[in-house]
Design a protein around this motif. Sequence first.
Motif, PDB file in Angstrom:
ATOM      1  N   THR A  11      -2.376  -3.185  -8.159  1.00 19.31           N
ATOM      2  CA  THR A  11      -2.611  -2.237  -7.055  1.00 19.31           C
ATOM      3  C   THR A  11      -2.429  -0.807  -7.531  1.00 19.31           C
ATOM      4  O   THR A  11      -3.242   0.076  -7.234  1.00 19.31           O
ATOM      5  CB  THR A  11      -1.668  -2.544  -5.879  1.00 19.31           C
ATOM      6  OG1 THR A  11      -1.932  -3.854  -5.382  1.00 19.31           O
ATOM      7  CG2 THR A  11      -1.863  -1.537  -4.762  1.00 19.31           C
ATOM      8  N   TRP A  12      -1.360  -0.556  -8.270  1.00 14.90           N
ATOM      9  CA  TRP A  12      -1.133   0.776  -8.821  1.00 14.90           C
ATOM     10  C   TRP A  12      -2.298   1.196  -9.704  1.00 14.90           C
ATOM     11  O   TRP A  12      -2.820   2.320  -9.595  1.00 14.90           O
ATOM     12  CB  TRP A  12       0.166   0.804  -9.621  1.00 14.90           C
ATOM     13  CG  TRP A  12       1.305   1.416  -8.881  1.00 14.90           C
ATOM     14  CD1 TRP A  12       2.332   0.776  -8.250  1.00 14.90           C
ATOM     15  CD2 TRP A  12       1.545   2.814  -8.696  1.00 14.90           C
ATOM     16  NE1 TRP A  12       3.187   1.679  -7.672  1.00 14.90           N
ATOM     17  CE2 TRP A  12       2.718   2.941  -7.936  1.00 14.90           C
ATOM     18  CE3 TRP A  12       0.858   3.960  -9.083  1.00 14.90           C
ATOM     19  CZ2 TRP A  12       3.238   4.182  -7.559  1.00 14.90           C
ATOM     20  CZ3 TRP A  12       1.385   5.199  -8.720  1.00 14.90           C
ATOM     21  CH2 TRP A  12       2.553   5.305  -7.966  1.00 14.90           C
ATOM     22  N   LEU A  29      -8.172  14.563  -1.677  1.00 13.20           N
ATOM     23  CA  LEU A  29      -7.262  13.940  -2.636  1.00 13.20           C
ATOM     24  C   LEU A  29      -5.834  13.905  -2.099  1.00 13.20           C
ATOM     25  O   LEU A  29      -5.121  12.912  -2.242  1.00 13.20           O
ATOM     26  CB  LEU A  29      -7.310  14.695  -3.961  1.00 13.20           C
ATOM     27  CG  LEU A  29      -6.462  14.117  -5.092  1.00 13.20           C
ATOM     28  CD1 LEU A  29      -6.899  12.694  -5.424  1.00 13.20           C
ATOM     29  CD2 LEU A  29      -6.551  15.002  -6.322  1.00 13.20           C
ATOM     30  N   GLU A  30      -5.421  14.990  -1.463  1.00  9.88           N
ATOM     31  CA  GLU A  30      -4.067  15.019  -0.906  1.00  9.88           C
ATOM     32  C   GLU A  30      -3.912  14.005   0.224  1.00  9.88           C
ATOM     33  O   GLU A  30      -2.835  13.426   0.403  1.00  9.88           O
ATOM     34  CB  GLU A  30      -3.732  16.433  -0.448  1.00  9.88           C
ATOM     35  CG  GLU A  30      -3.563  17.390  -1.627  1.00  9.88           C
ATOM     36  CD  GLU A  30      -3.154  18.793  -1.230  1.00  9.88           C
ATOM     37  OE1 GLU A  30      -3.231  19.116  -0.011  1.00  9.88           O
ATOM     38  OE2 GLU A  30      -2.768  19.573  -2.127  1.00  9.88           O
ATOM     39  N   HIS A  36      -1.272   6.567   0.205  1.00  7.77           N
ATOM     40  CA  HIS A  36      -0.622   5.692  -0.774  1.00  7.77           C
ATOM     41  C   HIS A  36       0.897   5.859  -0.802  1.00  7.77           C
ATOM     42  O   HIS A  36       1.580   5.129  -1.524  1.00  7.77           O
ATOM     43  CB  HIS A  36      -1.172   5.967  -2.171  1.00  7.77           C
ATOM     44  CG  HIS A  36      -2.604   5.575  -2.365  1.00  7.77           C
ATOM     45  ND1 HIS A  36      -3.251   4.661  -1.556  1.00  7.77           N
ATOM     46  CD2 HIS A  36      -3.530   5.974  -3.295  1.00  7.77           C
ATOM     47  CE1 HIS A  36      -4.500   4.519  -1.968  1.00  7.77           C
ATOM     48  NE2 HIS A  36      -4.696   5.294  -3.011  1.00  7.77           N
ATOM     49  N   GLY A  37       1.423   6.792  -0.036  1.00  2.04           N
ATOM     50  CA  GLY A  37       2.865   7.021  -0.052  1.00  2.04           C
ATOM     51  C   GLY A  37       3.335   7.826  -1.250  1.00  2.04           C
ATOM     52  O   GLY A  37       4.513   7.807  -1.594  1.00  2.04           O
ATOM     53  N   ASP A  60       7.931  13.986  -7.705  1.00  4.01           N
ATOM     54  CA  ASP A  60       8.674  12.770  -7.374  1.00  4.01           C
ATOM     55  C   ASP A  60       8.013  12.051  -6.206  1.00  4.01           C
ATOM     56  O   ASP A  60       7.717  12.654  -5.177  1.00  4.01           O
ATOM     57  CB  ASP A  60      10.121  13.096  -7.012  1.00  4.01           C
ATOM     58  CG  ASP A  60      10.949  13.494  -8.215  1.00  4.01           C
ATOM     59  OD1 ASP A  60      10.865  12.788  -9.232  1.00  4.01           O
ATOM     60  OD2 ASP A  60      11.659  14.507  -8.150  1.00  4.01           O
ATOM     61  N   ILE A  61       7.813  10.751  -6.371  1.00  8.50           N
ATOM     62  CA  ILE A  61       7.222   9.939  -5.312  1.00  8.50           C
ATOM     63  C   ILE A  61       8.296   9.336  -4.416  1.00  8.50           C
ATOM     64  O   ILE A  61       8.148   9.265  -3.201  1.00  8.50           O
ATOM     65  CB  ILE A  61       6.358   8.808  -5.919  1.00  8.50           C
ATOM     66  CG1 ILE A  61       5.157   9.422  -6.643  1.00  8.50           C
ATOM     67  CG2 ILE A  61       5.899   7.832  -4.854  1.00  8.50           C
ATOM     68  CD1 ILE A  61       4.320   8.415  -7.385  1.00  8.50           C
ATOM     69  N   ASP A  62       9.396   8.901  -5.040  1.00  7.43           N
ATOM     70  CA  ASP A  62      10.414   8.169  -4.281  1.00  7.43           C
ATOM     71  C   ASP A  62      11.678   8.994  -4.055  1.00  7.43           C
ATOM     72  O   ASP A  62      12.773   8.459  -3.949  1.00  7.43           O
ATOM     73  CB  ASP A  62      10.763   6.861  -4.982  1.00  7.43           C
ATOM     74  CG  ASP A  62      11.172   7.070  -6.436  1.00  7.43           C
ATOM     75  OD1 ASP A  62      11.228   8.235  -6.872  1.00  7.43           O
ATOM     76  OD2 ASP A  62      11.449   6.078  -7.124  1.00  7.43           O
ATOM     77  N   GLY A  63      11.542  10.295  -3.966  1.00  9.89           N
ATOM     78  CA  GLY A  63      12.708  11.143  -3.698  1.00  9.89           C
ATOM     79  C   GLY A  63      13.297  11.712  -4.963  1.00  9.89           C
ATOM     80  O   GLY A  63      13.484  12.911  -5.103  1.00  9.89           O
ATOM     81  N   GLY A  64      13.603  10.848  -5.950  1.00 13.83           N
ATOM     82  CA  GLY A  64      14.125  11.306  -7.239  1.00 13.83           C
ATOM     83  C   GLY A  64      15.497  11.954  -7.099  1.00 13.83           C
ATOM     84  O   GLY A  64      15.977  12.257  -6.020  1.00 13.83           O
ATOM     85  N   GLY A  65      16.136  12.156  -8.214  1.00 14.26           N
ATOM     86  CA  GLY A  65      17.384  12.908  -8.228  1.00 14.26           C
ATOM     87  C   GLY A  65      18.601  12.078  -7.917  1.00 14.26           C
ATOM     88  O   GLY A  65      19.397  11.776  -8.797  1.00 14.26           O
TER      89      GLY A  65
END
Length: 203
Positions: A11-12, A29-30, A36-37, A60-65
Motif C-alpha cells: 500500500t505504501w 497533491l496536498e 493518506h494521513g 514528520d507523518i506520525d508526530g515525531g519527536g
Amino acid sequence: MTLKSLQVDATWVRRLVALAGRGWDRSELEDVFLRHGWARLGAGGRPEIAWGGGAASPHDIDGGGEGGIGWRLELGDPPGKGAEDAYVRLSCALFWPAFGEEPQDAEHTEDEEDDLDGDYGPAWIRRPGATRADFHAEYDRLGALIRAELGEPDRTTSADMDEYGEIWNRDTGEVVLQRTDDINSYSHYDVIALRVGIVQHPR
C-alpha cells in the motif's frame, strides 16, 4: 551490525509510485497527503506540509519527536511554477555500520554500539546482528513491490561503497529506489530510500 526498517508494504509503495503519474498541482497533491494521513490540517484550513525541508528538516507523518524518529518524508521544492527540484522521499531501511563493506572483525563490531539507535522510535523494526546481505534482501523486497506496480526499471545506477539505484521513468516524473549514504544521520547509516521526483511541465 544492525538493520532497522519501517514496515513499508504494498500500500505504501502503491501510494508513493502513484505520485509520479500525477500532474503535480500543489493543491491536489496536498489533498492526497491529507487523504493518506501524511499531513494534518493547519489553522488556515490547508494541510501543514514542510515543503523544501529535504533531509535537513523532514516532514514528520506520525508526530515525531516524543517517541523518537518515526515515519517521515523528505520533501523538495513545493510543486508548481518555478520548482526546480520537487520530490518526495521515504527512508525505508537503515544499516550500520555504513560505507558498503562488512567489517573485517565482526566480533569487534558486536562490541561496538549503534550510538544513534535510541533516536529512532518503535516504528522502526530492529534486527541486531543483521548482515549486509539482509540489507540487500530488504532492498530486493521493496524492488519487487515496485515491479508489481511498474514492471522492470528503465535503468540502473551504481557507485562505490555499495551505492545502487533503479529508476522507473513516468510521464510526469520518475521513481527511484536507491541504496546509498544516509544524509539524515550524517553518514552514520547506509539507507534504502524510495524517491519520487517530479518533472515539471509548463502549462
